[in-house]
Scaffold this active site. Structure first.
Site, PDB file in Angstrom:
ATOM      1  N   VAL A 136      64.760  80.121  34.539  1.00 32.04           N
ATOM      2  CA  VAL A 136      65.011  78.870  33.819  1.00 32.04           C
ATOM      3  C   VAL A 136      66.418  78.860  33.227  1.00 32.04           C
ATOM      4  O   VAL A 136      67.154  77.878  33.346  1.00 32.04           O
ATOM      5  CB  VAL A 136      63.950  78.656  32.710  1.00 32.04           C
ATOM      6  N   ALA A 181      72.541  85.180  25.960  1.00 35.94           N
ATOM      7  CA  ALA A 181      72.001  86.517  25.685  1.00 35.94           C
ATOM      8  C   ALA A 181      71.111  86.979  26.833  1.00 35.94           C
ATOM      9  O   ALA A 181      70.259  86.224  27.310  1.00 35.94           O
ATOM     10  CB  ALA A 181      71.197  86.497  24.391  1.00 35.94           C
ATOM     11  N   VAL A 188      54.995  73.210  28.127  1.00 35.41           N
ATOM     12  CA  VAL A 188      53.742  72.754  28.763  1.00 35.41           C
ATOM     13  C   VAL A 188      54.080  71.927  29.995  1.00 35.41           C
ATOM     14  O   VAL A 188      54.748  70.901  29.904  1.00 35.41           O
ATOM     15  CB  VAL A 188      52.893  71.895  27.796  1.00 35.41           C
ATOM     16  N   GLY A 216      56.052  72.319  32.606  1.00 31.57           N
ATOM     17  CA  GLY A 216      57.418  72.295  33.143  1.00 31.57           C
ATOM     18  C   GLY A 216      58.146  70.976  32.976  1.00 31.57           C
ATOM     19  O   GLY A 216      58.422  70.532  31.859  1.00 31.57           O
ATOM     20  N   GLU A 272      54.125  86.060  39.685  1.00 27.77           N
ATOM     21  CA  GLU A 272      54.908  87.234  39.281  1.00 27.77           C
ATOM     22  C   GLU A 272      54.336  88.474  39.968  1.00 27.77           C
ATOM     23  O   GLU A 272      53.217  88.457  40.476  1.00 27.77           O
ATOM     24  CB  GLU A 272      54.761  87.433  37.769  1.00 27.77           C
ATOM     25  N   ASP A 321      48.239  81.922  30.638  1.00 32.26           N
ATOM     26  CA  ASP A 321      49.308  80.914  30.588  1.00 32.26           C
ATOM     27  C   ASP A 321      48.712  79.526  30.329  1.00 32.26           C
ATOM     28  O   ASP A 321      49.188  78.781  29.460  1.00 32.26           O
ATOM     29  CB  ASP A 321      50.073  80.939  31.928  1.00 32.26           C
ATOM     30  N   LYS A 324      49.059  76.896  26.950  1.00 32.25           N
ATOM     31  CA  LYS A 324      49.431  75.479  27.076  1.00 32.25           C
ATOM     32  C   LYS A 324      48.328  74.585  26.504  1.00 32.25           C
ATOM     33  O   LYS A 324      48.607  73.574  25.847  1.00 32.25           O
ATOM     34  CB  LYS A 324      49.691  75.144  28.536  1.00 32.25           C
TER      35      LYS A 324
HETATM   36  P1  NDP Z   1      62.828  85.340  33.488  1.00 35.41           P
HETATM   37  O1  NDP Z   1      62.081  86.617  33.380  1.00 35.41           O
HETATM   38  O2  NDP Z   1      63.277  84.878  34.821  1.00 35.41           O
HETATM   39  O3  NDP Z   1      64.118  85.414  32.553  1.00 35.41           O
HETATM   40  C1  NDP Z   1      64.101  85.958  31.282  1.00 35.41           C
HETATM   41  C2  NDP Z   1      65.533  86.103  30.793  1.00 35.41           C
HETATM   42  O4  NDP Z   1      65.502  86.520  29.445  1.00 35.41           O
HETATM   43  C3  NDP Z   1      66.359  87.124  31.559  1.00 35.41           C
HETATM   44  O5  NDP Z   1      67.676  86.653  31.724  1.00 35.41           O
HETATM   45  C4  NDP Z   1      66.354  88.346  30.649  1.00 35.41           C
HETATM   46  O6  NDP Z   1      67.522  89.127  30.724  1.00 35.41           O
HETATM   47  C5  NDP Z   1      66.285  87.692  29.288  1.00 35.41           C
HETATM   48  N1  NDP Z   1      65.650  88.564  28.317  1.00 35.41           N
HETATM   49  C6  NDP Z   1      64.382  89.011  28.328  1.00 35.41           C
HETATM   50  N2  NDP Z   1      64.150  89.809  27.263  1.00 35.41           N
HETATM   51  C7  NDP Z   1      65.312  89.859  26.584  1.00 35.41           C
HETATM   52  C8  NDP Z   1      65.727  90.512  25.408  1.00 35.41           C
HETATM   53  N3  NDP Z   1      64.876  91.290  24.735  1.00 35.41           N
HETATM   54  N4  NDP Z   1      66.996  90.343  24.989  1.00 35.41           N
HETATM   55  C9  NDP Z   1      67.845  89.561  25.665  1.00 35.41           C
HETATM   56  N5  NDP Z   1      67.519  88.904  26.804  1.00 35.41           N
HETATM   57  C10 NDP Z   1      66.272  89.068  27.251  1.00 35.41           C
HETATM   58  O7  NDP Z   1      61.927  84.229  32.768  1.00 35.41           O
HETATM   59  P2  NDP Z   1      61.807  82.683  33.129  1.00 35.41           P
HETATM   60  O8  NDP Z   1      63.159  82.081  33.179  1.00 35.41           O
HETATM   61  O9  NDP Z   1      60.898  82.482  34.269  1.00 35.41           O
HETATM   62  O10 NDP Z   1      61.016  82.126  31.850  1.00 35.41           O
HETATM   63  C11 NDP Z   1      61.661  81.967  30.606  1.00 35.41           C
HETATM   64  C12 NDP Z   1      60.742  81.233  29.648  1.00 35.41           C
HETATM   65  O11 NDP Z   1      60.454  79.939  30.170  1.00 35.41           O
HETATM   66  C13 NDP Z   1      59.388  81.906  29.400  1.00 35.41           C
HETATM   67  O12 NDP Z   1      58.973  81.669  28.093  1.00 35.41           O
HETATM   68  C14 NDP Z   1      58.481  81.155  30.373  1.00 35.41           C
HETATM   69  O13 NDP Z   1      57.133  81.178  29.980  1.00 35.41           O
HETATM   70  C15 NDP Z   1      59.052  79.766  30.265  1.00 35.41           C
HETATM   71  N6  NDP Z   1      58.778  78.919  31.411  1.00 35.41           N
HETATM   72  C16 NDP Z   1      59.074  79.366  32.665  1.00 35.41           C
HETATM   73  C17 NDP Z   1      58.829  78.568  33.763  1.00 35.41           C
HETATM   74  C18 NDP Z   1      59.149  79.027  35.127  1.00 35.41           C
HETATM   75  O14 NDP Z   1      58.843  78.296  36.087  1.00 35.41           O
HETATM   76  N7  NDP Z   1      59.751  80.190  35.313  1.00 35.41           N
HETATM   77  C19 NDP Z   1      58.208  77.242  33.596  1.00 35.41           C
HETATM   78  C20 NDP Z   1      57.977  76.847  32.225  1.00 35.41           C
HETATM   79  C21 NDP Z   1      58.247  77.677  31.185  1.00 35.41           C
HETATM   80  P3  NDP Z   1      67.949  89.906  32.080  1.00 35.41           P
HETATM   81  O15 NDP Z   1      68.335  88.825  33.052  1.00 35.41           O
HETATM   82  O16 NDP Z   1      69.095  90.746  31.686  1.00 35.41           O
HETATM   83  O17 NDP Z   1      66.729  90.667  32.489  1.00 35.41           O
HETATM   84  N1  HSE Z   2      53.638  80.515  35.590  1.00 34.54           N
HETATM   85  C1  HSE Z   2      53.526  79.122  35.269  1.00 34.54           C
HETATM   86  C2  HSE Z   2      52.808  78.391  36.364  1.00 34.54           C
HETATM   87  C3  HSE Z   2      54.875  78.476  35.094  1.00 34.54           C
HETATM   88  O1  HSE Z   2      52.492  78.970  37.402  1.00 34.54           O
HETATM   89  O2  HSE Z   2      52.537  77.224  36.180  1.00 34.54           O
HETATM   90  C4  HSE Z   2      55.375  78.629  33.715  1.00 34.54           C
HETATM   91  O3  HSE Z   2      54.659  77.814  32.851  1.00 34.54           O
END
Ligand code: NDP
Ligand code: HSE
Length: 431
Positions: free
Chosen positions: A13, A42, A129, A131, A187, A198, A202
């Site tokens: 994201v 970060a 919730v 996306g 995942e 999850d 939501k």
């Molecule tokens: P990812 O695992 O792809 O990315 C997480 C990012 O956060 C990475 O860049 C990671 O760093 C960084 N990170 C994790 N822990 C730390 C820390 N302790 N300190 C600093 N940086 C940190 O997650 P997503 O992008 O998939 O999801 C992000 C959020 O969005 C979650 O809450 C998820 O539930 C929510 N979400 C995701 C959706 C999706 O389709 N993926 C849909 C809707 C919501 P690094 O790159 O260095 O590992």
């Molecule tokens: N893992 C979720 C899904 C996306 O499959 O819908 C993040 O909310």
């Protein structure tokens, strides 16, 4: 003067949020009334390869320092800690925050809401919730003048993809999950999705907003899809249903007549003609029922980097406008303080699939158990059994019944001598 934006997380994201902030900077500035300056991103590991859109000079592992020099903090790192502490730090420093973190809001939203309220700053979470689908804001703001009675929908794309594959190709659960992993939907550890965590987070967020009552993920009755078999899916098809993982939040009284809410996540049979049955692949769809508005349906992409970033940026523009023009978004609304009833108070229809002895009186004995608990039958279908094979399968569909009565029925059926096995018990929704 520009607004300083800090991005916490640069994964699926975060990368797309960075892309929109960078490539649409001029349009965003025009909409906000001031430029948005991305001052840092970060991450956990600076050595991880990043998309070319991410300026390496912005990357930092000092998330704490970053939030202190921002007007708007976007949290897309996920998990409970350090996300919670960082958001609290940002709020305490007066920054507006936007988060996609449903796990955190579902577990400990009230701590964040209270902090934002006390600091007089915005806390927005449309992306948490479903996306890309505008759903939080309609429930929180557009329907604030109405009385919501029920929220029902598919809020997890991964499980919808898995169940859809099982339905359309006949794959077993494990094979369908493996395919979802190959395509990047699931995942490496698919537990949060397939076991319903999850969706439960939501559901808790939606229920809190819809019913003006605090509902945490611990209040949500949760069943995942790992127990759904190819046989269950095939049987669903034979009776004109598909199996979907549903989130249901509804306002209803318990057996004592006390008004309250029940929130549940579980696989359910949905009639093929119902719009939810047509929600394919990783899409999400949610029905919201309100007294004056009637039934509303929200449909779209519930996951993925770009769709989720769209929802995040919508929130960013809103909170940034508040900074420029004044004003503030809604705070937590929990005045109703309704009781959160356990699953026993839920009321729905059920399909009970049994293997029974095939001899005179068996059907009557089984039907009698349902009757003893006040559960009315809508239909019974028998398959198998013959003069030689003395075992048959019964598919019993009930009218609407209270969950506690159905549970007592199933317990008594298990003890019945003629019942060899209870193959499945599935709720039927949308009929
Ligand atoms: P990812 O695992 O792809 O990315 C997480 C990012 O956060 C990475 O860049 C990671 O760093 C960084 N990170 C994790 N822990 C730390 C820390 N302790 N300190 C600093 N940086 C940190 O997650 P997503 O992008 O998939 O999801 C992000 C959020 O969005 C979650 O809450 C998820 O539930 C929510 N979400 C995701 C959706 C999706 O389709 N993926 C849909 C809707 C919501 P690094 O790159 O260095 O590992
Ligand atoms: N893992 C979720 C899904 C996306 O499959 O819908 C993040 O909310």
């Amino acid at each position: 003067m520009s607004l300083r934006v800090a991005l916490l997380g640069c994964g699926v994201v975060g990368t797309e949020v960075a892309r929109l902030l960078t490539t649409q900077a001029d349009e965003l500035a025009a909409r906000v009334g001031a430029p948005l300056e991305l001052v840092g991103i970060a991450v956990r590991d600076l050595a991880t390869p990043r998309d070319a859109v991410v300026d390496p000079a912005l990357l930092t592992t000092d998330a704490e320092g970053l939030v202190e020099r921002a007007d708007v903090v976007i949290e897309v790192m996920g998990g409970i800690e350090p996300a919670r502490s960082l958001l609290l730090r940002a709020i305490a420093g007066g920054a507006a925050v936007v988060t996609a973190n449903k796990a955190l809001l579902g577990e400990d939203g009230p701590t964040l809401y209270a902090a934002a309220d006390a600091a007089g700053t915005d806390l927005y979470f449309e992306a948490a919730v479903a996306g890309a689908i505008p759903l939080v804001r309609p429930v929180r703001e557009s329907l604030a003048g109405d009385r919501i009675t029920r929220v029902l929908g598919i809020v997890n794309g991964t499980t919808n993809y898995v169940l859809d594959q099982m339905t359309t190709t006949g794959l077993g659960f494990a094979e369908a999950v493996a395919q979802a992993q190959e395509l990047g939907y699931a995942e490496a550890d698919p537990t949060a999705d397939v076991e319903g965590f999850d969706a439960a987070a939501k559901a808790a967020i939606l229920a809190s907003l819809a019913f003006h009552t605090r509902v945490s993920v611990a209040d949500v009755h949760r069943e995942g899809i790992s127990g759904v078999t190819a046989d269950d899916v095939a049987w669903a098809g034979r009776t004109g249903h598909v199996i979907k993982l549903l989130a249901v939040a509804e306002r209803l009284p318990d057996a004592q007549g006390t008004d309250g809410v029940v929130v549940r996540v579980h696989p359910a049979l949905v009639p093929v003609e119902h719009p939810l049955a047509g929600v394919r692949g990783a899409f999400n769809a949610v029905f919201v029922q309100a007294e004056a508005a009637g039934e509303l349906m929200f449909y779209g992409r519930g996951a993925g980097g770009a769709p989720t970033a769209s929802a995040v940026l919508g929130d960013v523009v809103t909170v940034a406008r508040h900074r420029v023009l004044g004003g503030k978004g809604p705070v937590e609304s929990r005045y109703a303080e309704l009781a959160v009833h356990p699953i026993g108070a839920a009321r729905t229809r059920y399909q009970v699939h049994l293997r029974v002895a095939d001899r005179p009186g068996v059907l009557a004995a089984v039907a009698a158990v349902f009757a003893q608990h006040g559960v009315s039958l809508q239909g019974v279908r028998q398959s198998g059994g013959s003069d030689e094979v003395r075992t048959a399968e019964l598919l019993v569909i009930t009218h609407g019944a209270r969950e506690s009565d159905l549970a007592a029925t199933v317990a008594d059926l298990r003890a019945l001598e003629v019942v060899e096995d209870i193959l499945s018990v599935l709720r039927v929704e949308g009929a």
